[in-house]
Motif scaffolding. Structure first.
Motif, short mmCIF file in Angstrom:
data_model
loop_
_atom_site.label_atom_id
_atom_site.label_comp_id
_atom_site.label_asym_id
_atom_site.label_seq_id
_atom_site.Cartn_x
_atom_site.Cartn_y
_atom_site.Cartn_z
N MET A 1 47.99 43.39 51.64
CA MET A 1 47.54 42.86 50.23
C MET A 1 48.53 42.01 49.83
SD MET A 1 45.20 43.18 48.30
CE MET A 1 44.52 44.54 48.68
N GLN A 59 39.15 40.53 32.11
CA GLN A 59 38.79 41.95 32.09
C GLN A 59 37.71 42.33 31.63
OE1 GLN A 59 43.06 43.83 31.09
NE2 GLN A 59 43.00 41.99 29.90
N LYS A 64 32.91 40.61 38.61
CA LYS A 64 34.31 39.96 38.88
C LYS A 64 34.12 38.70 39.64
CE LYS A 64 34.53 42.15 43.77
NZ LYS A 64 35.49 42.93 44.48
N ASN A 206 40.12 35.76 40.82
CA ASN A 206 39.91 36.95 40.27
C ASN A 206 38.90 37.79 41.24
OD1 ASN A 206 39.56 38.90 37.55
ND2 ASN A 206 37.29 38.46 38.06
N LEU A 209 40.88 38.66 44.65
CA LEU A 209 41.95 39.76 44.25
C LEU A 209 41.58 41.02 43.58
CD1 LEU A 209 45.00 37.84 43.27
CD2 LEU A 209 44.65 38.73 45.54
N ASP A 210 40.01 41.11 43.73
CA ASP A 210 39.45 42.19 43.39
C ASP A 210 39.88 42.84 41.78
OD1 ASP A 210 38.32 42.96 45.48
OD2 ASP A 210 40.04 43.58 46.35
N ASP A 212 42.60 42.61 40.12
CA ASP A 212 43.76 43.26 40.07
C ASP A 212 44.69 42.37 39.13
OD1 ASP A 212 46.25 44.20 40.36
OD2 ASP A 212 45.51 45.60 41.94
N ARG A 214 47.91 42.69 38.05
CA ARG A 214 49.27 42.61 38.69
C ARG A 214 49.36 41.61 39.73
NH1 ARG A 214 52.50 43.86 42.51
NH2 ARG A 214 50.94 44.69 43.79
N LYS A 215 48.22 41.54 40.59
CA LYS A 215 48.23 40.63 41.61
C LYS A 215 48.05 39.24 41.08
CE LYS A 215 47.18 44.35 44.82
NZ LYS A 215 45.79 45.14 45.32
#
Length: 406
Positions: A1, A59, A64, A206, A209-210, A212, A214-215
């Protein structure tokens, strides 16, 4: 990851670093290194912030993998989608016009003088640059991909070579130069601004990185620090080597990328160094040209399909290249001007749009897991900065602000 985070950061850095950095020495020659450093750091902070705003808004996305235009439609209806799409397409046209004028300027320095006077040589160079490289775009993405890979490696090698040759020649007295006019710092903002434009790929990041948070946050910060470092080194090299008064004087005679090459050669007394700068500049321009032209080619194609018009390559090629080529032929010294116009459009896409979306999202979804620091005050400041950047070129045109080179 971790590889995905690094890959995303490199995609952001790759999108950000382009031909816009070539305009930096042209526009900052009269500013001095210290104020250039302040401007770069401030714009990095501002555009990293708005990139994170897009992440905050994502969000609430319905899927996504949606693009920014879909987000704009989700909160502002078809008007939002229309404004987002048009601003992006016109932004890309302005960038392509800048790259064609810059590429023609560099190529003209290599053409024999026997083919015509300086103006004719430049026009021939602009046509050759567009026809040769445009052919790769028309052929398709495989041709662009293959050429870009080779050129990107060459660009990195060229950049390292330029730094290794220029940094040892840097002088502290050159780096300590103060602005010839403090207002030049304001005039340069729209041009520098375009050099931090990674926002057009936020939808892809977006999705990759699914979603996520934080990522994505980590990839944005790392991905924007890479170009900031590259820009600071580039500016350190050019400001350190080129005496401010000489540099400004030479650029007034030829405010183009070819002028930058000639100024480097004359001030350092090294024709070889000048040609290395030309090589790096050419590679940076070509890779940027290919990416932006492909973006227009695909964007116009999607638009034509949506309104049920023919979208074959014979139709798309002239629609992609004729508008920016016309600008380049009729305004061949307009590299900086075109980047300035791009800055106006990017101020909408990279500042006003994410701020407006975040403001709306915070009203409708007050309890989202992630919210960018700074509260509503930071949103207001970013929005005001967007308006200011849009106004700056008009103030320059009216004579209230000094014009930058080009």
């Amino acid at each position: 990851m971790k590889n995905k985070i690094l890959g995303s950061a490199l995609m952001i850095a790759g999108t950000t670093i382009g031909a816009g950095m070539l305009a930096m020495p042209l526009t900052s020659a009269g500013m001095g290194f210290s104020m250039t450093l302040v401007l770069l750091a401030g714009l990095w902070l501002l555009l990293t912030y708005t990139g994170l705003l897009f992440m905050e808004v994502y969000q609430t996305a319905k899927a996504k993998d949606v693009g920014v235009a879909s987000l704009a439609e989700q909160y502002f209806g078809l008007t939002g989608r229309f404004l987002a799409t048009i601003s992006l397409l016109v932004l890309l046209y302005a960038l392509l016009a800048a790259y064609i004028t810059g590429g023609g300027s560099l190529l003209s320095g290599l053409l024999p003088t026997s083919i015509g006077d300086e103006h004719q040589t430049l026009q021939i160079a602009i046509l050759l640059f567009t026809l040769i490289l445009g052919a790769f775009v028309v052929i398709g993405i495989k041709g662009v991909d293959g050429l870009t890979r080779v050129l990107f490696i060459g660009k990195i090698i060229g950049f390292i070579a330029v730094l290794l040759m220029m940094l040892p020649k840097a002088k502290l007295e050159n780096l300590g130069a103060v602005p010839l006019d403090n207002l030049l710092v304001i005039s340069a903002i729209p041009i520098f601004f375009t050099s931090f434009g990674f926002h057009v790929i936020m939808g892809s990041i977006n999705n990759y990185l699914d979603a996520d948070i934080r990522k994505i946050r980590l990839s944005i910060i790392i991905g924007t620090l890479i170009p900031l470092t590259a820009y600071l080194l580039w500016q350190l090299a050019t400001h350190g080597v080129l005496s401010q008064n000489q540099f400004v004087s030479l650029l007034k005679q030829d405010p183009t990328l070819n002028g930058l090459v000639n100024a480097t050669s004359q001030i350092t007394g090294s024709n070889f160094l000048g040609e290395v700068v030309r090589l790096f500049s050419s590679l940076a321009l070509i890779t940027s040209f290919l990416g932006v032209a492909m973006g227009i080619f695909e964007g116009v194609g999607d638009l034509l399909k949506r309104i049920n018009l023919p979208a074959n390559r014979l139709v798309l090629a002239p629609l992609t290249f004729i508008p920016p080529l016309a600008f380049a032929l009729f305004y061949p010294n307009g590299f900086i001007a075109a980047l300035g116009y791009a800055g106006i459009l990017f101020a909408f896409y990279g500042l006003l749009l994410p701020v407006a979306l975040a403001w709306k999202v915070r009203q409708l979804h007050p309890n989202l897991p992630y919210r960018v620091a700074g509260g509503n005050l930071a949103l207001v400041i970013a929005f005001v900065m967007g308006i200011v950047i849009i106004i700056i070129p008009f103030l320059m045109e009216k004579g209230y602000l000094p014009s930058v080179a080009g």
